[in-house]
Write an enzyme that holds these catalytic residues in place. Structure first.
Site, PDB file in Angstrom:
ATOM      1  N   SER A  96       0.638   4.193  -0.577  1.00  3.02           N
ATOM      2  CA  SER A  96       0.709   2.762  -0.262  1.00  3.02           C
ATOM      3  C   SER A  96       0.202   2.444   1.143  1.00  3.02           C
ATOM      4  O   SER A  96      -0.962   2.639   1.427  1.00  3.02           O
ATOM      5  CB  SER A  96       2.141   2.290  -0.480  1.00  3.02           C
ATOM      6  N   ASP A 239      -2.238  -4.199   1.504  1.00  6.02           N
ATOM      7  CA  ASP A 239      -1.838  -2.881   2.000  1.00  6.02           C
ATOM      8  C   ASP A 239      -2.736  -1.824   1.316  1.00  6.02           C
ATOM      9  O   ASP A 239      -3.626  -2.172   0.530  1.00  6.02           O
ATOM     10  CB  ASP A 239      -0.342  -2.620   1.749  1.00  6.02           C
ATOM     11  N   ASP A 241      -2.713   0.305  -1.089  1.00  8.72           N
ATOM     12  CA  ASP A 241      -2.934   0.407  -2.539  1.00  8.72           C
ATOM     13  C   ASP A 241      -2.963  -0.964  -3.217  1.00  8.72           C
ATOM     14  O   ASP A 241      -2.948  -1.055  -4.445  1.00  8.72           O
ATOM     15  CB  ASP A 241      -1.913   1.349  -3.199  1.00  8.72           C
TER      16      ASP A 241
HETATM   17 MG    MG Z   1       1.719  -0.704  -1.626  1.00  7.61          MG
END
Ligand code: MG
Length: 460
Positions: A96, A239, A241
């Site tokens: 992430s 962010d 991902d």
């Molecule tokens: Mg994320």
């Protein structure tokens, strides 16, 4: 009990705790759990992701699972592909918004939602008891390619907004995916929605050279400047991902996620009065206030996107959200989805014919302040119990969904033990800043006293 999974899947520094060997072992446990099913495998844009994904593919196939390689894609696109292709489970290699040296493993169920805590424990048992199933040589699973998932995902997002109305407006939008996989879907989606798209940090680069991968206000100065320079209607940052989205209005003002979620909530409830909104106890009263005015009901969960997704599934809720920019739109999928969030904002701008700043600034004002207090992990439970006792003595109104959420007439404070660090986190919110600071000061002091007392008791 030994654990693999944290609040958000398995995370670690690559080639320290998170090696290809470890990933292979985890994938064997996941494959054993899914018992020879059809498993989707995708990854984010980190340098280590293809190598770790290859290890995961081998591990899954060795247990007899058929592996479908989705390649590099935003997390929500991989989640959507699960449902679209009717697969049994999935693995995403992603960390992430963590720094570039990190990576992680997320495990998905057949609906694309991350598996439940109970299912995580089953996989951990297989892992630690080394009950990984190894099939005979001629039963090893095939490894197939699944292409086109990003295009399918973009089409799916478009189905939930008024494409014609948005196209007519010719919005000017600046996209900042922070060198993450958001680069692969959002600019394309926006172009298909008739927007004039400007991008910064939109080449996938696992070293995150443009800005840190967490879209915090202090990282989004460039985006704000470009929005103003090109006279854009808004800017959006994702962010690493691309499941979270943070917005900048046409004046270059950066808005935290609770504001945009509240705007989406308001417009959603106008169309769907009586619906339930799911949000973690870390969210501010803004969500509650909007629900009150527009005839909705708020259901609170523990802090964590998995908890929000599972609650939405359980009660069939259509909208969920977090203060960090995660919006869950159930009719599409009950998971955080950065591109879907962006499309919903465009839909609102098109429908209302108003500026993003106007829409956000007319929401009730709410100030948020966060802080933390150090506390050894093994004392957290005792400390929380002592806090509950004090709150009861003081006759305060509080919830115990995750730590203690204490409600006052005009404000609230959440005191919760962190799942990953030896600290208690404090989130205060009120209609004015002084009140948030007062709450933080008061509860830091209260918590500090309790901790000191318990440390002394344990020491004696
Ligand atoms: Mg994320």
């Amino acid at each position: 009990m030994r654990r693999l999974f944290g609040t958000n899947g398995i995370r670690g520094v690559v080639n320290e705790t998170l090696t290809p060997q470890f990933t292979l072992k985890v994938a064997e446990a996941v494959g054993t759990f899914f018992d020879g099913g059809e498993i989707l495998l995708g990854y984010d844009g980190r340098i280590s992701s293809p190598a770790l994904a290859s290890a995961a593919a081998s591990g899954l196939a060795s247990t007899g699972c058929t592996v479908y390689l989705a390649g590099m894609a935003p997390t929500p696109a991989i989640q959507y592909a699960m449902k679209r292709h009717g697969l049994d489970g999935g693995i995403i290699i992603t960390a992430s918004h963590n720094p570039p040296e990190y990576n992680g493993i997320k495990v998905l169920g057949n609906d694309g939602v991350e598996i439940s805590r109970e299912q995580e424990i089953k996989i951990e048992e297989i892992f630690f008891e080394e009950r990984q199933k190894r099939v005979e040589w001629n039963r090893i699973g095939e490894i197939r390619k699944l292409s086109g998932i990003i295009e399918e995902y973009i089409e799916a997002v478009k189905m939930h907004v008024n494409v014609e109305e948005i196209r007519k407006k010719h919005f000017r939008v600046v996209v900042d995916p922070g060198n993450g996989v958001g680069s692969l879907a959002a600019p394309q989606l926006l172009r298909e929605l008739g927007c004039k798209v400007f991008t910064i940090n939109a080449n996938v680069d696992g070293t995150f050279p443009g800005r840190p991968s967490e879209p915090k206000p202090e990282n989004l100065g460039d985006l704000a400047a470009v929005v103003k320079a090109v006279n854009a209607d808004f800017g959006v940052a994702y962010d690493g991902d691309a499941d979270r989205a943070i917005f900048v209005d046409e004046n270059g003002t950066i808005h935290w996620g609770d504001k945009t979620f509240a705007l989406i909530e308001k417009e959603f409830l106008k169309q769907n009065p009586g619906e339930v909104i799911v949000t973690p106890v870390s969210s501010s009263s803004l969500i509650k206030d909007i629900a009150k005015v527009y005839n909705g009901e708020v259901v609170w969960t523990k802090v964590g996107s998995v908890d929000v997704s599972h609650k939405m599934k359980e009660i069939n809720a259509k909208l969920g959200g977090e203060e960090n920019g995660g919006v869950f739109y159930g009719p599409h999928q009950p998971v955080r989805d950065g591109a879907m969030t962006t499309a919903l904002i465009l839909d609102i701008l098109a429908k209302t014919s108003r500026k993003l700043s106007e829409l956000l600034n007319e929401l009730p004002t709410c100030f948020i302040e966060k802080d933390k207090v150090e506390c050894p992990d093994d004392l957290k439970e005792k400390v929380l119990k002592a806090l509950y006792e004090e709150l009861e003595k003081e006759n305060l109104k509080f919830d115990t969904i995750d730590g203690a959420k204490i409600w006052f007439e005009d404000s609230s404070i959440l005191v919760r033990p962190s799942g990953t660090e030896p600290i208690f986190r404090l989130y205060a919110e009120a209609k004015n800043r002084d009140r948030t600071l007062e709450l933080i000061r008061k509860y830091k002091e209260k918590l500090g006293k309790i901790i000191t007392k318990i440390v002394q008791e344990v020491g004696n």
